[in-house]
Each structure stands twice: as C-alpha cells, then as structure tokens.
Design an enzyme around this catalytic site. Structure first.
Site, PDB file in Angstrom:
ATOM      1  N   ARG A  90       0.835  -1.195   0.000  1.00  0.00           N
ATOM      2  CA  ARG A  90       0.000   0.000   0.000  1.00  0.00           C
ATOM      3  C   ARG A  90       0.879   1.257   0.000  1.00  0.00           C
ATOM      4  NH1 ARG A  90      -1.976  -3.528   4.035  1.00  0.00           N
ATOM      5  NH2 ARG A  90      -4.082  -4.337   3.640  1.00  0.00           N
ATOM      6  N   LYS A 124      -1.457  -2.479   8.105  1.00  0.00           N
ATOM      7  CA  LYS A 124      -2.589  -1.968   8.881  1.00  0.00           C
ATOM      8  C   LYS A 124      -2.602  -2.585  10.265  1.00  0.00           C
ATOM      9  CE  LYS A 124      -5.879  -0.798   5.205  1.00  0.00           C
ATOM     10  NZ  LYS A 124      -7.225  -1.055   4.673  1.00  0.00           N
ATOM     11  N   HIS A 156      -2.766   2.517  -5.792  1.00  0.00           N
ATOM     12  CA  HIS A 156      -3.539   1.305  -5.519  1.00  0.00           C
ATOM     13  C   HIS A 156      -3.800   0.507  -6.796  1.00  0.00           C
ATOM     14  CE1 HIS A 156      -4.959  -0.151  -1.685  1.00  0.00           C
ATOM     15  NE2 HIS A 156      -5.992  -0.723  -2.284  1.00  0.00           N
ATOM     16  N   ARG A 174      -1.115  -1.929  -6.974  1.00  0.00           N
ATOM     17  CA  ARG A 174      -1.365  -3.021  -6.011  1.00  0.00           C
ATOM     18  C   ARG A 174      -2.326  -4.039  -6.631  1.00  0.00           C
ATOM     19  NH1 ARG A 174      -1.444  -4.380  -0.474  1.00  0.00           N
ATOM     20  NH2 ARG A 174      -3.462  -4.953   0.423  1.00  0.00           N
ATOM     21  N   HIS A 222      -3.806  -8.900   3.675  1.00  0.00           N
ATOM     22  CA  HIS A 222      -5.250  -8.892   3.933  1.00  0.00           C
ATOM     23  C   HIS A 222      -5.556  -9.670   5.214  1.00  0.00           C
ATOM     24  CE1 HIS A 222      -6.405  -8.134  -0.556  1.00  0.00           C
ATOM     25  NE2 HIS A 222      -6.176  -7.021   0.103  1.00  0.00           N
ATOM     26  N   TYR A 265     -10.144 -10.521  -6.620  1.00  0.00           N
ATOM     27  CA  TYR A 265      -9.240 -10.598  -7.774  1.00  0.00           C
ATOM     28  C   TYR A 265      -9.550 -11.785  -8.679  1.00  0.00           C
ATOM     29  CZ  TYR A 265      -6.619  -7.049  -5.286  1.00  0.00           C
ATOM     30  OH  TYR A 265      -6.264  -5.897  -4.625  1.00  0.00           O
TER      31      TYR A 265
END
Length: 293
Positions: A145, A169, A239, A242, A265, A274
């Site tokens: 990210r 994150k 992004h 990504r 994730h 995806y």
C-alpha cells in the site's frame, strides 16, 4: 422539531462534519416529504411503511449504495428518537441493506507496464528519475500500500534474504519477498541517495529531492505521470499498481492464500475479488481468440 434536535445531536455531541450533517438533513427531508404524502407523522411509522419507502427509492432508480445510505440514516435517526422517548419503537431495525454490486479492482495491462518500466530504466539521468522508477517497481513488484511504502526505512530491506519488512494496517508486520532485479535497484538507489544527499538525509527508504521523507501527494503525482503514458483510464493511483500486482500473480497461477499473505489482507474474502478480474480477463481472451466466440 425532532429532526432539528437530532441534527443538533450529530453536530454538537457526535461532532459530525458539516458535509455529513447536510447529507443527513437531505435524507431526512426526503423522508419527511414522503410521510407528508402518506399523511403519516414520524411517530406512526411502522416497518411496513418503512419498507415501502425503501422500495419506492429503488423503483425511482436510486443506486443500491445510495439506498443503503438512506437506511443507515433512518436507523440512526429512529435509534435517537427511541432513546429520547419520542417514539415507542424503532421501525427501522428490521430493514436490511441491499446487496450492492462489487466494483472490480482497476488494473493496468501488465505487458504495457513492464515495457514502460524497462524503457524508463534506460533513460534515468538523475537521482529523482532513479527514485521514481524504484517507487513504481516497488508498488508493482510487491503490491504494498502507499502508506506502507512511505513507512519503509533503509534498515527494513534485507538484501541477504531478499525481503522487505512491511508495517501494515493495525501495526501488523509482514515480510514481503523481492526479486533480484529489485534488490539491485534498491542497492543502486541507496548508494546514489547517500552520495547525492549527504546532509539531513532521512532514514526512510523513499525520500524527496531534499532528503526528507516522501509524502502521499508526491507519490500520487509520480505514479499518475508514469501511468498516463500507457493508459487513459480515469484511475491512475498507487492502488492500481497493487491491484495489478495481485491480478498478475493470480493470472500466473499463484495460490489465493499466498496472495492474501503478500497483500496483508486480514481475511480471504478481500482477496477473492481478484478472482473476478481474472475470470473477466479469461472471457476477454476467449472472445478475442476463439473462432466461434
């Protein structure tokens, strides 16, 4: 009166932004007009009337996301009314959000992207050219990210193990592998950075021309500049790279769980989007290549 009290509650107690207050007020005004047309006051609303109102919004062409926002506002409004003793029940509790169509991730053609990066690699004349190319290679080569890119420090790169320590994150740390070409690019870049920026140099991997830590708008602008040369699509952000990274891995047979770990994730559901991209890509190839398609 009840509506004004609620908006004041959002404004002064919940500290909602002026923009959000205006949006809530608009939704409540629409609902008030509907109640007026039905000759009903807010205290007499039941679940069946609430559901009928939502169905009229859909029939009038409102998008699912917009209708779901209305449901959210009305649920919050009646929760406040119930807590304040202005109604005896919350008729909105049983309302269910509509299933909104999932937006497929926007990507760029990997063939065009790879060709463009190879061409730029032969045209580097300055430190900034080298840095900008490395940013593109890192985003497309690792799928990290933007915030993660900005947090990488020189010490986070392990050249021996060919991996980068990424702070993701919720402060979760993961190790992302890098290919040999990218390892060499980082080595050359760090060497150039030390010779070009001897004073006041940040320990962050990606820095500005003055040696300060890179910032979001700087990365956005350079990515947009690079992608503009190969695509006219509206979205040309970090992004997108990504998404392109993940889709490329999936197209080449990578395991979905492995992609999940590489992207950082929390759950597999986020990564599964995806698979839709790859399915659409296969359909396109089929239509273009099969004689009866």
């Amino acid at each position: 009166m009840a509506q004004e009290q609620y908006l004041d509650y959002l404004r002064y107690e919940r500290r909602f932004s002026p923009h959000t207050i205006v949006a809530y007020e608009l939704e409540l005004d629409r609902f008030a007009q509907f109640l007026l047309s039905e000759s009903v006051n807010f205290q007499s609303v039941d679940y069946r009337l609430a559901r009928y109102y939502i169905s009229t919004l859909k029939e009038n062409g409102r998008a699912s996301t917009s209708v779901n926002r209305t449901i959210s506002v009305l649920k919050s409004y009646y929760k406040y009314l119930l807590r304040s003793g202005l109604v005896d029940q919350n008729p909105m509790t049983a309302l269910k959000s509509l299933r909104a169509p999932k937006k497929l991730p926007v990507t760029v053609e990997k063939e065009k992207l790879i060709t463009m990066l190879e061409e730029r690699a032969s045209e580097m004349d300055s430190f900034s050219d080298q840095r900008d190319l490395l940013v593109m290679e890192l985003l497309f080569g690792t799928g990290i990210r933007l915030s993660e890119l900005l947090n990488i420090r020189d010490e986070d790169v392990d050249f021996y193990k060919q991996e980068i320590r990424i702070l993701g994150k919720r402060s979760k740390v993961r190790l992302v592998p890098i290919h040999e070409q990218l390892v060499e690019q980082i080595r050359n870049y760090q060497s150039e950075k030390k010779s070009a920026l001897l004073q006041n140099m940040s320990a962050h991997l990606i820095v500005s021309n003055k040696g300060k830590p890179a910032y979001a708008s700087m990365i956005y602008q350079l990515v947009k500049r690079y992608l503009t040369s190969i695509t006219s699509q509206k979205k040309r952000s970090p992004h997108v790279l990504r998404h392109s990274f993940a889709t490329s891995l999936l197209d080449n047979g990578a395991d979905l769980n492995a992609i999940k770990e590489l992207l950082g994730h929390a759950g597999l559901v986020t990564t599964q989007v995806y698979t839709h991209n790859s399915a659409e890509r296969l359909k396109l190839i089929y239509k273009q290549a099969h004689p009866k398609a």
